[in-house]
Design a protein around this motif. Sequence first.
Motif, short mmCIF file in Angstrom:
data_model
loop_
_atom_site.label_atom_id
_atom_site.label_comp_id
_atom_site.label_asym_id
_atom_site.label_seq_id
_atom_site.Cartn_x
_atom_site.Cartn_y
_atom_site.Cartn_z
N UNK A 127 0.80 -1.21 0.00
CA UNK A 127 0.00 0.00 0.00
C UNK A 127 0.84 1.26 0.00
N UNK A 128 2.05 1.20 0.54
CA UNK A 128 2.88 2.41 0.64
C UNK A 128 3.93 2.48 -0.46
N UNK A 129 4.62 1.38 -0.74
CA UNK A 129 5.72 1.45 -1.72
C UNK A 129 5.48 0.60 -2.96
N UNK A 130 4.27 0.01 -3.08
CA UNK A 130 3.93 -0.78 -4.27
C UNK A 130 4.92 -1.92 -4.49
N UNK A 131 5.32 -2.56 -3.39
CA UNK A 131 6.29 -3.65 -3.45
C UNK A 131 5.66 -4.92 -2.89
N UNK A 132 5.78 -6.02 -3.62
CA UNK A 132 5.38 -7.33 -3.11
C UNK A 132 6.59 -7.92 -2.40
N UNK A 133 6.58 -7.93 -1.09
CA UNK A 133 7.72 -8.39 -0.30
C UNK A 133 7.63 -9.90 -0.11
N UNK A 134 8.13 -10.65 -1.10
CA UNK A 134 8.03 -12.11 -1.03
C UNK A 134 8.94 -12.71 0.04
N UNK A 135 9.75 -11.90 0.70
CA UNK A 135 10.53 -12.39 1.84
C UNK A 135 9.73 -12.36 3.13
N UNK A 136 8.50 -11.88 3.08
CA UNK A 136 7.72 -11.73 4.31
C UNK A 136 7.40 -13.07 4.95
N UNK A 137 7.24 -14.12 4.13
CA UNK A 137 7.01 -15.44 4.69
C UNK A 137 8.17 -15.90 5.55
N UNK A 138 9.39 -15.56 5.13
CA UNK A 138 10.57 -15.93 5.92
C UNK A 138 10.72 -15.04 7.16
N UNK A 139 10.23 -13.82 7.11
CA UNK A 139 10.20 -12.99 8.32
C UNK A 139 9.25 -13.61 9.35
N UNK A 140 8.13 -14.12 8.88
CA UNK A 140 7.22 -14.89 9.75
C UNK A 140 7.94 -16.09 10.36
#
Length: 309
Positions: free
Chosen positions: A30-43
């Motif tokens: 919503x803010x930077x128009x980026x799909x952060x596919x590393x978010x699963x690994x942050x979880x």
Amino acid sequence: MNTLPQQLANGLFLGSMYGLIAIGYTMVYGIVQLINFAHGEIFMTGGFGALTVYLVLPDGISMWIALPAMLLGGTLVAVLIAVGAERFAYRPLRGAPRLAPLITAIGLSLALQQLVFNLYPNAKTARVFPQLHFGPFHVGSITIQSGDVFLIIAAPLCMAVLAFFVRLSRTGRAMQATAQDPDTAQLMGIDTNRIIVIAFAIGGLFAAVAGTAYGLKYGSVSYDMGFLAGLKAFTAAVLGGIGNIYGAMLGGLVLGLAEAMATAYIANIPGMHQLGGGSWAPVWAFVLLILVLLFRPQGLLGERVADRA
């Protein structure tokens, strides 16, 4: 039909966890128009951070004392990794073609997974996660396990606090302005870099809560648990309307319900007995996503520009 209330409850519990992870995806997009596919690994690292805190605490300590410390430790690890990813991996690529940060996110995801696999003690197999020793509880025909109790409390509480923060706090309003028009927000004196860091940090916090909830629910954490959970959470974010924080939680609940109902009842349909069971759960999740995108491409709630943060 006797199992319907239990399956609905299972779907809500599972969907709450997907929603917590999905909020991280949707806030960053919503803010930077980026799909952060590393978010699963942050979880995933949030779950391992919580486990690490438990392992360094004295033996025999009560989980009522250990759990707040575990949440704090998992949050610290996940937020540091999320903020570090923004600062050193994504910020230098902010003006680059959109494919560059996407490839970087995938590479970061693989790097985090392999770091935990190779450096965390005995991470090559699933690590046993401590459990809350109470329950199960019975509400009519519904059985609620101890790990699900944590989700019942944590998910609505996190969502309510986030809604309050975004709508009523000064930083929350700055996030909405940055999501709507970052250039104008910067001209009005908003430090957009700071706002982006806060968005990543909040996503990391929610991922850590979800990682701890995963360990409590399933009794273990593993280095690869973030891959499929991350994909499903991204599916939930798109399902609800990418960029909409309420849509992310709604998408998670819908996805969890769809998975629970499909795995429980598809096998009972004549001629479809081979398509039921837990192994088919990811398939039905993505079938649901395809159907929603065909008939409502903007998601269930759509993208609300004034509320995208």
